[in-house]
Design an enzyme around this catalytic site. Sequence first.
Site, PDB file in Angstrom:
ATOM      1  N   GLU A 149      -4.505   2.303  -2.867  1.00  0.00           N
ATOM      2  CA  GLU A 149      -5.721   2.881  -2.302  1.00  0.00           C
ATOM      3  C   GLU A 149      -5.459   4.007  -1.304  1.00  0.00           C
ATOM      4  O   GLU A 149      -6.371   4.768  -0.987  1.00  0.00           O
ATOM      5  CB  GLU A 149      -6.576   1.799  -1.648  1.00  0.00           C
ATOM      6  CG  GLU A 149      -6.020   1.248  -0.370  1.00  0.00           C
ATOM      7  CD  GLU A 149      -7.125   0.991   0.656  1.00  0.00           C
ATOM      8  OE1 GLU A 149      -8.312   1.080   0.309  1.00  0.00           O
ATOM      9  OE2 GLU A 149      -6.787   0.730   1.811  1.00  0.00           O
ATOM     10  N   ASN A 150      -4.231   4.128  -0.804  1.00  0.00           N
ATOM     11  CA  ASN A 150      -3.886   5.212   0.119  1.00  0.00           C
ATOM     12  C   ASN A 150      -3.000   6.270  -0.519  1.00  0.00           C
ATOM     13  O   ASN A 150      -2.387   7.072   0.173  1.00  0.00           O
ATOM     14  CB  ASN A 150      -3.160   4.656   1.344  1.00  0.00           C
ATOM     15  CG  ASN A 150      -3.974   3.639   2.114  1.00  0.00           C
ATOM     16  OD1 ASN A 150      -3.597   2.479   2.210  1.00  0.00           O
ATOM     17  ND2 ASN A 150      -5.098   4.061   2.669  1.00  0.00           N
ATOM     18  N   HIS A 204      -0.610  -2.697   6.479  1.00  0.00           N
ATOM     19  CA  HIS A 204       0.559  -1.819   6.356  1.00  0.00           C
ATOM     20  C   HIS A 204       1.795  -2.311   7.118  1.00  0.00           C
ATOM     21  O   HIS A 204       2.775  -1.574   7.236  1.00  0.00           O
ATOM     22  CB  HIS A 204       0.231  -0.395   6.824  1.00  0.00           C
ATOM     23  CG  HIS A 204      -0.697   0.341   5.911  1.00  0.00           C
ATOM     24  ND1 HIS A 204      -0.730   1.712   5.825  1.00  0.00           N
ATOM     25  CD2 HIS A 204      -1.631  -0.099   5.042  1.00  0.00           C
ATOM     26  CE1 HIS A 204      -1.645   2.093   4.952  1.00  0.00           C
ATOM     27  NE2 HIS A 204      -2.211   0.992   4.459  1.00  0.00           N
ATOM     28  N   HIS A 254      -7.530  -7.698   0.248  1.00  0.00           N
ATOM     29  CA  HIS A 254      -7.417  -6.538   1.133  1.00  0.00           C
ATOM     30  C   HIS A 254      -8.241  -6.822   2.384  1.00  0.00           C
ATOM     31  O   HIS A 254      -9.463  -6.642   2.394  1.00  0.00           O
ATOM     32  CB  HIS A 254      -7.932  -5.298   0.393  1.00  0.00           C
ATOM     33  CG  HIS A 254      -7.477  -4.009   0.972  1.00  0.00           C
ATOM     34  ND1 HIS A 254      -6.205  -3.519   0.818  1.00  0.00           N
ATOM     35  CD2 HIS A 254      -8.133  -3.082   1.720  1.00  0.00           C
ATOM     36  CE1 HIS A 254      -6.092  -2.358   1.408  1.00  0.00           C
ATOM     37  NE2 HIS A 254      -7.251  -2.074   1.983  1.00  0.00           N
ATOM     38  N   ASP A 298       0.808  -1.218   0.000  1.00  0.00           N
ATOM     39  CA  ASP A 298       0.000   0.000   0.000  1.00  0.00           C
ATOM     40  C   ASP A 298       0.848   1.278   0.000  1.00  0.00           C
ATOM     41  O   ASP A 298       1.555   1.567   0.963  1.00  0.00           O
ATOM     42  CB  ASP A 298      -0.902   0.026   1.237  1.00  0.00           C
ATOM     43  CG  ASP A 298      -1.717  -1.252   1.399  1.00  0.00           C
ATOM     44  OD1 ASP A 298      -1.199  -2.331   1.098  1.00  0.00           O
ATOM     45  OD2 ASP A 298      -2.867  -1.162   1.853  1.00  0.00           O
ATOM     46  N   HIS A 309      -3.558  -4.136   3.332  1.00  0.00           N
ATOM     47  CA  HIS A 309      -4.429  -3.367   4.223  1.00  0.00           C
ATOM     48  C   HIS A 309      -3.792  -3.038   5.569  1.00  0.00           C
ATOM     49  O   HIS A 309      -3.986  -1.936   6.080  1.00  0.00           O
ATOM     50  CB  HIS A 309      -5.769  -4.059   4.461  1.00  0.00           C
ATOM     51  CG  HIS A 309      -6.677  -3.313   5.400  1.00  0.00           C
ATOM     52  ND1 HIS A 309      -7.183  -2.055   5.104  1.00  0.00           N
ATOM     53  CD2 HIS A 309      -7.171  -3.634   6.639  1.00  0.00           C
ATOM     54  CE1 HIS A 309      -7.950  -1.647   6.101  1.00  0.00           C
ATOM     55  NE2 HIS A 309      -7.963  -2.584   7.047  1.00  0.00           N
ATOM     56  N   ASN A 336     -10.687  -0.750   0.721  1.00  0.00           N
ATOM     57  CA  ASN A 336     -11.842  -0.089   1.321  1.00  0.00           C
ATOM     58  C   ASN A 336     -11.814   1.437   1.207  1.00  0.00           C
ATOM     59  O   ASN A 336     -12.838   2.087   1.420  1.00  0.00           O
ATOM     60  CB  ASN A 336     -11.975  -0.488   2.796  1.00  0.00           C
ATOM     61  CG  ASN A 336     -10.745  -0.139   3.608  1.00  0.00           C
ATOM     62  OD1 ASN A 336      -9.652  -0.634   3.334  1.00  0.00           O
ATOM     63  ND2 ASN A 336     -10.900   0.695   4.617  1.00  0.00           N
ATOM     64  N   HIS A 337     -10.666   2.029   0.852  1.00  0.00           N
ATOM     65  CA  HIS A 337     -10.600   3.484   0.686  1.00  0.00           C
ATOM     66  C   HIS A 337     -10.744   3.920  -0.771  1.00  0.00           C
ATOM     67  O   HIS A 337     -10.509   5.091  -1.082  1.00  0.00           O
ATOM     68  CB  HIS A 337      -9.286   4.022   1.248  1.00  0.00           C
ATOM     69  CG  HIS A 337      -9.193   3.947   2.742  1.00  0.00           C
ATOM     70  ND1 HIS A 337     -10.118   4.544   3.569  1.00  0.00           N
ATOM     71  CD2 HIS A 337      -8.289   3.337   3.560  1.00  0.00           C
ATOM     72  CE1 HIS A 337      -9.787   4.310   4.833  1.00  0.00           C
ATOM     73  NE2 HIS A 337      -8.689   3.579   4.857  1.00  0.00           N
TER      74      HIS A 337
END
Length: 260
Positions: A39-40, A177, A150, A8, A175, A67-68
């Site tokens: 996603e981040n 990290h 994820h 991520d 997810h 999810n983000h």
Amino acid sequence: MRVMLTGDVVGRPGRRAFRNITPRLRREKNIDVVIVNGENCAGGKGFTRAALDELYSGGADVVTSGNHVWDKKDVLEFIDQEPFLIRPANYPGEAPGKGCCIYPFKAKNIGVMNLSGRSFMPALDDPFQKIEDLLRELQDECDILFLDFHAETTSEKMAMGWYLDGRVNGVVGTHTHCQTADARVLPKGTAYITDLGMTGPMNSVLGVKTEAILYKFTTGRPVRFDVAEGPCVYSAVIVDIDDRTNKTTGIERIYLTDVQ
């Protein structure tokens, strides 16, 4: 073939680290294809057009999410037009975007799938049922298959790895990290790691400024989660695949610190 899957990417520092390190790793490790969870990448949550383009210019071939994915509304303007940006396939109904893609490399088709777990995560459709739909869709068209799962819990990610052992080339968790030390090829030939880890600020809590997280834990009050600055970690795995048989032959963890 060598496929690198990178964990991520968090905010501007993570994008910088990805952009600076990925081309060198491609050269030094003879990497053919790069799959990255992004996603981040925009301010710590979600995608913008500029942030996504920076991942592509830094060496990403396929970008997965989680999810983000919807946190920056900009993504709704371009996700349907992006062939190699995918979101978890188990969003219910007619969600924008798609949950898998086929990336052509030389004479091979690489299928990349994205799913979200359900333990301590948003209530989405059953990922174990959805993976069956994805396999039916892709397995006749693809020579090689990867899943970015994820998910929050190690047990759910491990269960997915065992569920798909021998059916796909690799299952990587994202997810949390924090890179796990359990990279291995499972008995039937699927490369697996519980979590890739992140590419983002190392002097942080999961990429967020430590003072913000400490305030949250010590007061119980809401606080803005700003992305930390400074040197980064770069987390990934490299999966080796036999060009003749399309079978997975190995997995190597990459964990670099003090990356600028």
